[in-house]
Design an enzyme around this catalytic site. Structure first.
Site, short mmCIF file in Angstrom:
data_model
loop_
_atom_site.label_atom_id
_atom_site.label_comp_id
_atom_site.label_asym_id
_atom_site.label_seq_id
_atom_site.Cartn_x
_atom_site.Cartn_y
_atom_site.Cartn_z
N LYS A 43 20.91 19.52 36.48
CA LYS A 43 21.03 19.11 35.08
C LYS A 43 21.64 20.20 34.21
O LYS A 43 22.42 19.91 33.30
CB LYS A 43 19.67 18.68 34.53
CG LYS A 43 18.67 19.79 34.32
CD LYS A 43 17.42 19.27 33.66
CE LYS A 43 16.43 20.40 33.41
NZ LYS A 43 16.95 21.42 32.50
N THR A 44 21.30 21.47 34.50
CA THR A 44 21.87 22.56 33.69
C THR A 44 23.37 22.64 33.91
O THR A 44 24.15 22.86 32.97
CB THR A 44 21.20 23.90 34.04
OG1 THR A 44 19.79 23.78 33.84
CG2 THR A 44 21.73 25.01 33.16
N ASP A 91 18.56 19.50 25.91
CA ASP A 91 18.01 19.69 27.26
C ASP A 91 16.50 19.44 27.24
O ASP A 91 15.86 19.55 26.18
CB ASP A 91 18.32 21.12 27.72
CG ASP A 91 18.06 21.32 29.20
OD1 ASP A 91 17.89 20.32 29.93
OD2 ASP A 91 18.02 22.49 29.64
N GLU A 92 15.92 19.13 28.39
CA GLU A 92 14.47 18.90 28.52
C GLU A 92 13.99 17.92 27.45
O GLU A 92 12.95 18.09 26.82
CB GLU A 92 13.70 20.23 28.41
CG GLU A 92 14.08 21.28 29.44
CD GLU A 92 13.58 20.96 30.85
OE1 GLU A 92 13.00 19.88 31.05
OE2 GLU A 92 13.78 21.79 31.75
N GLN A 139 8.76 14.70 34.39
CA GLN A 139 8.40 16.09 34.15
C GLN A 139 7.92 16.34 32.73
O GLN A 139 7.99 17.45 32.22
CB GLN A 139 9.60 16.99 34.47
CG GLN A 139 10.03 16.94 35.94
CD GLN A 139 11.14 17.92 36.26
OE1 GLN A 139 10.95 19.15 36.24
NE2 GLN A 139 12.32 17.40 36.56
N ARG A 171 9.22 22.91 42.52
CA ARG A 171 9.75 24.27 42.34
C ARG A 171 10.17 24.86 43.69
O ARG A 171 10.90 25.85 43.74
CB ARG A 171 8.71 25.21 41.72
CG ARG A 171 8.17 24.87 40.32
CD ARG A 171 9.23 24.54 39.33
NE ARG A 171 9.47 23.11 39.30
CZ ARG A 171 10.55 22.53 38.79
NH1 ARG A 171 11.50 23.28 38.28
NH2 ARG A 171 10.69 21.23 38.78
#
Length: 743
Positions: A35-36, A222-223, A253, A606
């Site tokens: 995504k980044t 973002d997020e 998330q 993670r």
């Protein structure tokens, strides 16, 4: 780098997310799906291919660390974006906005930003002035009350108490009112104010809103799943009808609803923006398929989500290791031995490995086990670098240079270094300043002080203020070298000499020197930055921003680990009642259970190569019961649990835990204990020192770690202690191995 070069590194869905010409886009990006990269390339695409001017773009990220990394990546691809590109967190953007616009509300542009410690001190001082003790429960109640009301965009004037929602609400509101009054007198804002004041201006001043809307053609967030109602309102205020909104997030998330994140915003975005295009990124580039299979099974138990299953072209990978022990120390010893084995036989570095847990108070056993094996480790999410005593002292001087009304900072350094000013004089100064409606700083230089204070006190403090004023003049003359100017101030007032008289003085001096290195680094990387902007940047740092490089094991909560990845992940203390949290389940019911499951999902994803799930069994003081394995172990398809149990003098393994009571183990030298020879624990009723009234500053005597000082208090009598020989530890206040020393 040319556009064609970075296009070749995207998969079809990523490319669609980057090149779409839809005005409104929602990118549902699964963990590890790049995504980044997509967000970075989207901005690069806008600038290089659509010829959008960089200053027409505003990107919002979750942390300062991510903002800086993203900006650096974009500049490498599109060098012309080096100036004028705005990538900030919500709070940082709001502070940036308010520096330019807040004067319409009657505030100066050099307002001070209060961090959580400043806020707590201010509330505590107000409570004490009302006759409460410094550790009275009303202080924590009020802090929560203030935060809860501001989350719903309410100040004291908006609150009408007809029937008290809870005990002491009237007292909390009274403290809240005085808290706001004192902040106004000090020209200070807390974190919530940054967002609320920004929205107030945008809503109330159409000319200002129009000015900012005209600047912005593209907003990217973002997020987005962790956006709260106030932040979302800010976005809509800034978004003109012709502008584009591009959001990236993953409803699976959403782990910050406890501080206001509203999952429904991303789930129901199409209700506010017709024609919304949704692109789902579900190819994972981070983890092995075994890890993803487990994570998919786990999150599949949630109902409030956008359905998707992560997949990868990576190898199937190692089986997930699920290990149950009979005690907390047994679990910690097992983890330490596995780390040694991974390093020696699999050649992992310490920095490849992370221990993730639900709450900070769970680290003690693992720290003991790591120390016994001489394994270096660093804990994140506790007291951050900028919150250390000596750093807060130095920053208090800096803040006074910027805002003389900052009474919190003045009171902090009034006798640091020692100036022979006692509590009686300090209280007299505070009371007189209030009586004359002056800040502490202005009172000291007034004629009133000459009449009302001993000459010794006024001479000492006026000498300090003269040095601050001299520094302020120097900064006006040459703002470009303010790092040296500020360091000269700290040297001249004798702060380094003062630190030499304190415990761990040399380490504290090194920390202050690191602060000035940080300041120089900030100037180097932000050529046009001002002293004021540096202070703002420091006030808004997060736990991830404080992370350090080096070969050490990382210990952190799952919340802190959001957005990070590691080759090897140990998710520890997966015991029912700990993870998921009993308190969360009792307070929030099914919605809380879904969030706890999302938190576990974040923890699992993670991991890149190896995932360990461990639980301790035994008796837990905080939960107050015998422990069994977390429901998340079975829900993630991991029913093959191994754990030791006594059998004919040896040990065999069984699939389900047998809960027992235990006493805390001491550290054992288990170098000669094999994997199959787990030390058996003597089961007794847990012991207690019966101490429940810890306060910050208390002396702690620990049977293993020696002497320490309480630096912070957490829930359920959990204390954060800074030990002279062993650093910072998080302990249960009633643990039988600690006692209270004499100050």
């Amino acid at each position: 780098m040319q556009y064609e070069e970075f296009v070749s590194s995207l998969n079809d869905k990523q490319l669609l997310a980057v090149e779409s010409n839809s005005q409104y886009l929602r990118i549902v990006a699964g963990a590890g799906s790049g995504k980044t990269r997509v967000l970075t390339y989207r901005i690069s695409y806008l600038i290089s291919q659509l010829k959008v001017q960089p200053w027409k773009i505003v990107a919002i990220t979750f942390t300062n660390k991510v903002a800086n990394e993203m900006k650096n990546r974009i500049i490498k691809i599109v060098p012309e974006a080096s100036k004028d590109l705005t990538i900030r967190t919500f709070h940082s953007f709001a502070a940036f906005f308010l520096r330019q616009e807040i004067e319409v509300l009657g505030y100066p542009s050099n307002f001070t930003i209060l961090d959580e410690e400043d806020q707590t001190k201010l509330v505590k001082d107000i409570a004490i002035s009302m006759g409460y003790k410094k550790n009275d429960p009303i202080i924590k109640k009020t802090i929560k009350y203030i935060s809860s009301n501001k989350l719903h965009e309410k100040y004291p004037g908006d609150i009408k108490i007809i029937h008290e929602k809870f005990e002491d609400e009237k007292v909390c509101l009274e403290i809240f009112e005085e808290y706001e009054n004192q902040k106004d007198r000090q020209s200070a804002l807390d974190f919530d104010d940054l967002l609320l004041k920004t929205n107030q201006i945008l809503a109330s001043y159409p000319m200002i809103q129009a000015k900012w809307r005209n600047r912005i053609d593209y907003i990217l967030v973002d997020e987005f799943q962790d956006t709260n109602d106030t932040e979302y309102k800010m976005i809509k205020y800034l978004l003109k009808p012709s502008a584009s909104l591009y959001v990236v997030g993953d409803p699976d998330q959403t782990i910050y609803t406890w501080r206001g994140a509203n999952q429904n915003i991303i789930l129901n975005l199409s209700e506010d923006f017709s024609g919304l295009e949704t692109v789902i990124l579900n190819q994972n580039y981070r983890s092995t398929q075994n890890i993803l299979d487990s994570a998919n099974k786990l999150i599949g138990h949630n109902k409030l989500r956008v359905p998707k299953d992560l997949y990868t072209n990576n190898i199937k990978g190692h089986e997930i290791v699920v290990r149950g022990l009979d005690s907390g120390m047994g679990e910690a010893n097992y983890v330490a031995r596995e780390i040694v084995s991974l390093r020696e036989t699999q050649h992992y570095k310490y920095s490849d490995i992370v221990l993730l847990y639900r709450s900070n108070y769970l680290t003690l056993d693992f720290e003991k086990a790591l120390m016994a094996k001489k394994i270096p480790y660093v804990i994140y999410g506790g007291i951050k670098f900028y919150q250390r005593m000596e750093i807060k002292d130095v920053l208090a001087y800096f803040r006074l240079i910027n805002n003389y009304k900052d009474d919190i900072s003045f009171e902090r350094i009034i006798n640091v270094p020692k100036r022979g000013i006692g509590e009686t004089s300090i209280n007299l100064i505070k009371n007189n300043a209030i009586e004359h409606d002056l800040s502490l700083y202005k009172y000291i230089v007034s004629d009133y002080a000459l009449e009302e204070l001993p000459d010794r006190v006024t001479n000492s403090l006026r000498s300090m203020i003269a040095r601050i004023e001299h520094t302020k003049d120097e900064l006006k003359e040459d703002n470009e070298i303010f790092a040296k100017t500020l360091e000269d101030l700290i040297t001249d007032i004798g702060y380094y000499e003062y630190l030499k008289t304190q415990e761990e003085g040399e380490d504290r001096i090194d920390n202050v020197k690191s602060l000035f290195d940080d300041l120089r680094h900030y100037l180097t990387n932000n050529a046009d930055a001002t002293f004021e902007e540096y202070l703002q940047n420091v006030a808004l740092v997060s736990a991830q921003d404080d992370m350090q490089d080096g070969d050490h094991i990382t210990l952190m909560t799952v919340h802190t680990a959001k957005g990070l990845e590691f080759p090897v992940v140990f998710v520890v203390r997966l015991d029912q009642g700990i993870f998921p949290s009993n308190r969360a389940l009792l307070e929030g019911g099914y919605m809380a259970e879904e969030e706890e499951r999302r938190l576990a999902y974040v923890a699992f994803t993670r991991a890149k190569e190896r995932l360990y799930l461990t639980f301790s069994g035994g008796y837990n003081y905080v939960v107050g019961t015998n422990l069994v394995e977390s429901q998340f172990i079975k829900e993630s398809g991991n029913s093959n649990v191994s754990r030791p149990t006594s059998f004919n003098g040896g040990y065999r393994y069984q699939s389900r835990p047998q809960p027992k009571k235990y006493m805390f183990d001491d550290i054992v030298d288990d170098d000669k204990i094999s994997f199959d020879d787990e030390p058996h624990v003597v089961m007794e009723e847990p012991k207690s020192n019966n101490i429940s009234n810890w306060e910050v500053g208390d002396i702690v005597i620990h049977q293993k770690f020696g002497k320490g000082i309480v630096k912070a208090l957490e829930g359920d009598n959990i204390i954060v202690v800074d030990f002279k020989e062993h650093g910072e530890k998080t302990l249960l206040g009633t643990h039988h191995m600690i006692s209270k020393g004499v100050k």
